[in-house]
Design a protein around this motif. Structure first.
Motif, PDB file in Angstrom:
ATOM      1  N   ARG A  66       0.855  -1.195   0.000  1.00  0.00           N
ATOM      2  CA  ARG A  66       0.000   0.000   0.000  1.00  0.00           C
ATOM      3  C   ARG A  66       0.885   1.237   0.000  1.00  0.00           C
ATOM      4  NH1 ARG A  66      -5.231  -1.282   1.794  1.00  0.00           N
ATOM      5  NH2 ARG A  66      -5.583   0.838   2.556  1.00  0.00           N
ATOM      6  N   ARG A  67       0.569   2.163  -0.887  1.00  0.00           N
ATOM      7  CA  ARG A  67       1.411   3.352  -1.050  1.00  0.00           C
ATOM      8  C   ARG A  67       1.558   4.140   0.244  1.00  0.00           C
ATOM      9  NH1 ARG A  67       3.203   5.774  -5.604  1.00  0.00           N
ATOM     10  NH2 ARG A  67       3.764   7.974  -5.547  1.00  0.00           N
ATOM     11  N   GLU A  68       0.460   4.295   0.998  1.00  0.00           N
ATOM     12  CA  GLU A  68       0.521   5.118   2.199  1.00  0.00           C
ATOM     13  C   GLU A  68       1.366   4.472   3.295  1.00  0.00           C
ATOM     14  OE1 GLU A  68      -3.437   2.798   2.527  1.00  0.00           O
ATOM     15  OE2 GLU A  68      -2.125   3.637   0.971  1.00  0.00           O
ATOM     16  N   LEU A  69       1.563   3.155   3.216  1.00  0.00           N
ATOM     17  CA  LEU A  69       2.360   2.478   4.230  1.00  0.00           C
ATOM     18  C   LEU A  69       3.858   2.551   3.949  1.00  0.00           C
ATOM     19  CD1 LEU A  69       0.220  -0.670   5.103  1.00  0.00           C
ATOM     20  CD2 LEU A  69       0.370   1.527   6.294  1.00  0.00           C
ATOM     21  N   VAL A  70       4.232   2.995   2.764  1.00  0.00           N
ATOM     22  CA  VAL A  70       5.655   3.180   2.480  1.00  0.00           C
ATOM     23  C   VAL A  70       6.228   4.246   3.402  1.00  0.00           C
ATOM     24  CG1 VAL A  70       7.349   3.864   0.741  1.00  0.00           C
ATOM     25  CG2 VAL A  70       5.416   2.407   0.091  1.00  0.00           C
ATOM     26  N   GLU A  71       5.465   5.314   3.623  1.00  0.00           N
ATOM     27  CA  GLU A  71       5.929   6.376   4.512  1.00  0.00           C
ATOM     28  C   GLU A  71       5.996   5.882   5.953  1.00  0.00           C
ATOM     29  OE1 GLU A  71       7.655   9.601   5.804  1.00  0.00           O
ATOM     30  OE2 GLU A  71       7.276   9.187   3.677  1.00  0.00           O
ATOM     31  N   VAL A  72       5.036   5.044   6.349  1.00  0.00           N
ATOM     32  CA  VAL A  72       5.080   4.452   7.691  1.00  0.00           C
ATOM     33  C   VAL A  72       6.339   3.605   7.847  1.00  0.00           C
ATOM     34  CG1 VAL A  72       3.911   2.891   9.302  1.00  0.00           C
ATOM     35  CG2 VAL A  72       2.555   4.457   7.880  1.00  0.00           C
ATOM     36  N   ALA A  73       6.641   2.809   6.807  1.00  0.00           N
ATOM     37  CA  ALA A  73       7.846   1.977   6.847  1.00  0.00           C
ATOM     38  C   ALA A  73       9.104   2.832   6.913  1.00  0.00           C
ATOM     39  CB  ALA A  73       7.892   1.071   5.622  1.00  0.00           C
ATOM     40  N   ARG A  74       9.100   3.976   6.235  1.00  0.00           N
ATOM     41  CA  ARG A  74      10.254   4.873   6.281  1.00  0.00           C
ATOM     42  C   ARG A  74      10.436   5.427   7.706  1.00  0.00           C
ATOM     43  NH1 ARG A  74       9.120   7.367   2.014  1.00  0.00           N
ATOM     44  NH2 ARG A  74      10.604   6.375   0.618  1.00  0.00           N
ATOM     45  N   GLU A  75       9.312   5.751   8.367  1.00  0.00           N
ATOM     46  CA  GLU A  75       9.381   6.207   9.758  1.00  0.00           C
ATOM     47  C   GLU A  75       9.883   5.089  10.665  1.00  0.00           C
ATOM     48  OE1 GLU A  75       5.425   7.509  10.515  1.00  0.00           O
ATOM     49  OE2 GLU A  75       5.576   9.280   9.206  1.00  0.00           O
ATOM     50  N   ASP A  76       9.442   3.860  10.387  1.00  0.00           N
ATOM     51  CA  ASP A  76       9.940   2.715  11.154  1.00  0.00           C
ATOM     52  C   ASP A  76      11.453   2.568  11.003  1.00  0.00           C
ATOM     53  OD1 ASP A  76       7.575   1.641  12.313  1.00  0.00           O
ATOM     54  OD2 ASP A  76       7.003   0.762  10.399  1.00  0.00           O
ATOM     55  N   LEU A  77      11.934   2.791   9.791  1.00  0.00           N
ATOM     56  CA  LEU A  77      13.373   2.699   9.567  1.00  0.00           C
ATOM     57  C   LEU A  77      14.109   3.736  10.395  1.00  0.00           C
ATOM     58  CD1 LEU A  77      15.851   1.581   8.093  1.00  0.00           C
ATOM     59  CD2 LEU A  77      15.358   3.176   6.213  1.00  0.00           C
ATOM     60  N   GLY A  78      13.584   4.959  10.433  1.00  0.00           N
ATOM     61  CA  GLY A  78      14.216   5.993  11.248  1.00  0.00           C
ATOM     62  C   GLY A  78      14.257   5.607  12.719  1.00  0.00           C
ATOM     63  N   ARG A  79      13.157   5.052  13.218  1.00  0.00           N
ATOM     64  CA  ARG A  79      13.126   4.631  14.625  1.00  0.00           C
ATOM     65  C   ARG A  79      14.096   3.478  14.873  1.00  0.00           C
ATOM     66  NH1 ARG A  79       7.388   4.913  13.510  1.00  0.00           N
ATOM     67  NH2 ARG A  79       6.525   6.869  14.292  1.00  0.00           N
ATOM     68  N   ALA A  80      14.136   2.535  13.937  1.00  0.00           N
ATOM     69  CA  ALA A  80      15.029   1.381  14.089  1.00  0.00           C
ATOM     70  C   ALA A  80      16.484   1.816  14.092  1.00  0.00           C
ATOM     71  CB  ALA A  80      14.767   0.383  12.970  1.00  0.00           C
ATOM     72  N   GLN A  81      16.830   2.733  13.204  1.00  0.00           N
ATOM     73  CA  GLN A  81      18.207   3.209  13.146  1.00  0.00           C
ATOM     74  C   GLN A  81      18.584   3.982  14.402  1.00  0.00           C
ATOM     75  OE1 GLN A  81      17.839   5.271   9.383  1.00  0.00           O
ATOM     76  NE2 GLN A  81      18.898   3.634   8.272  1.00  0.00           N
ATOM     77  N   ALA A  82      17.643   4.780  14.898  1.00  0.00           N
ATOM     78  CA  ALA A  82      17.904   5.525  16.135  1.00  0.00           C
ATOM     79  C   ALA A  82      18.060   4.577  17.319  1.00  0.00           C
ATOM     80  CB  ALA A  82      16.762   6.512  16.397  1.00  0.00           C
ATOM     81  N   ALA A  83      17.221   3.546  17.374  1.00  0.00           N
ATOM     82  CA  ALA A  83      17.310   2.572  18.463  1.00  0.00           C
ATOM     83  C   ALA A  83      18.625   1.797  18.395  1.00  0.00           C
ATOM     84  CB  ALA A  83      16.126   1.613  18.384  1.00  0.00           C
TER      85      ALA A  83
END
Length: 460
Positions: A66-83
């Protein structure tokens, strides 16, 4: 802190209480359980600095196409990298974070390769195993699925708690690579070990479909409904398989009842649900069945997805729904969107160009009644269609449309060749093929008679 999970691998959690819901998350993911997001949300609420949890959530989002979930996944990546930066992550956990980055960058194949690399070092980790399986399934990489799951088979001995789910994945990979006997055996063993292994159950249903044993498949699914009652919308897909069994029997009333009561009981816009529904309606229409106004809601939902560009398999089923619902302008926008996407970088864009665009042109021509063009576009796409993902059984709808188009265009020889090629890959004749082979043979006989000079009238 570093804990040890139930599979013997390091787990970086700041709160030990998060380990139990995390392990429930993994188990639910393996079983296609509806509770997967609930368990993951509990994990991250207890441990918001859990890099692996955020990365897994991001990959789950991308698998939803789903196109709108790509941005959610990008935010998840930011959180994962920060963690990962603040709290650390083991090599296995880091690989999942980096795989998420690969996919967001447009390279899901690289993500699968990276996870396979981590799996080589952590062969008993079922999360890695299932993630690789899911991504390669989305890429139509049956050989890769089989290679990956068989590379870790020895790590799942009788004491491994998730051996059943591993065998379910192996059953599906064996079926998709044509080893039907071994696939059926592995699927039965999977369900015996994990009674909620809906994936293994459905792998056996695939074997029944591909080997022309619709009645056995019907009995298998109807006798094991408890194995998929707990599922997320994968439950509807298993009902779809049962509908295919009844379709092969010619019991169209039962197919329509399954469509209304189970396959399309929930009117979601999840591409997997739309795919189940659209492909079943097309199959019914090819058989001459009036499906009433069922296209309308699928077409309305698909119209909102013409620019998703996340999953080519999804795009083609949106095209089916738009055509069935007579949304001509939306179908034109979809074709334009896919053509534009094919010019972009990335794995999905490449697949859109090689398989998606020609197949979509074929589906559009078919819905417009241009059967000669429909057959030739679909025939051009056919060698590449496996790349759009899905299974042989799911992609069979495109073969059925191509065969029907060829027969309606008077291309009996071409239809017969496609039917014979389909038979070689499936391993058995089903009712659809038997009836079309007979029709093609009749058309060829009629053509020979019409071309027989001895039967022509002689001028007086």
């Amino acid at each position: 802190m570093t804990l040890t999970d139930r599979y013997g691998y390091p787990l970086t959690l700041s709160d030990p209480a998060a380990q139990a819901p995390w392990e429930r998350t993994v188990r639910a993911f393996l079983a296609h359980g509806a509770e997967t997001p609930t368990h993951l949300a509990e994990t991250l609420a207890l441990c918001p600095d859990f890099a692996l949890g955020h990365a897994a959530h991001g990959l789950f989002c991308l698998l939803l196409g789903r196109r709108e979930l790509v941005e959610v996944a990008r935010e998840d990546l930011g959180r994962a990298q920060a963690a990962r930066q603040c709290c650390g992550a083991g090599a296995r956990e880091a690989a999942v974070v980096e795989a998420l980055a690969d996919w967001i960058a447009g390279n899901p194949a690289r993500a699968a390769d990276r996870l396979d690399g981590a799996l080589a070092d952590h062969p008993a980790d079922p999360l890695l195993m299932k993630l690789v399986h899911a991504i390669r399934f989305a890429l139509g990489d049956a050989v890769g699925m089989r290679r990956s799951v068989e590379s870790v088979l020895s790590a799942y001995d009788k004491d491994h708690p998730e051996r059943g789910y591993l065998l379910g994945c192996r059953a599906f990979a064996l079926e998709e690579t044509g080893d039907y006997v071994a696939a059926e055996r592995s699927g039965h063993e999977a369900l015996a070990l994990a009674s909620d292994d809906a994936w293994g159950l459905h792998a056996v249903a695939h074997v029944h479909d591909m080997t022309g044993r619709a009645d056995e498949g019907r009995i298998w699914l109807e006798s094991n409904t408890a194995a998929f009652a707990h599922c997320n919308n994968f439950r509807a897909h298993v009902w779809w398989h049962l509908a295919l069994m009844y379709l092969d029997r010619g019991d169209y009333d039962r197919v329509l009842a399954l469509y209304d009561e189970d396959v399309r009981a929930e009117k979601t816009d999840d591409y997997r649900d739309i795919s189940n529904a659209a492909s079943l309606l097309v199959r019914l229409e090819i058989e001459g069945i009036n499906i009433g106004g069922r296209w309308e809601e699928l077409a309305s939902l698909s119209e909102a997805r013409v620019d998703d560009r996340c999953n080519v398999f999804a795009d083609l089923h949106y095209m089916l729904a738009l055509g069935g619902g007579d949304r001509r302008q939306a179908a034109d926008r979809m074709l334009a969107s896919m053509a534009a996407h094919a010019e972009e970088p990335g794995d999905i864009a490449r697949i859109t160009g090689t398989a998606g665009v020609p197949a979509a042109l074929g589906l559009d021509a078919y819905q417009r009644g241009n059967y000669f063009s429909a057959f030739h576009h679909l025939h051009r796409a056919r060698p590449h269609l496996f790349e759009v993902g899905g299974s042989h059984a799911q992609r069979d709808v495109f073969d059925r449309i191509a065969i029907d188009a060829a027969l309606k265009a008077g291309l009996a020889v071409e239809a017969e060749a496609l039917l014979e090629d389909r038979l070689r890959s499936r391993g058995a004749l089903d009712r659809f093929a038997a009836e079309r082979l007979e029709r093609a043979a009749g058309m060829e006989r009629a053509s020979r008679i019409m071309q027989d000079a001895r039967l022509r009238a002689v001028p007086a």
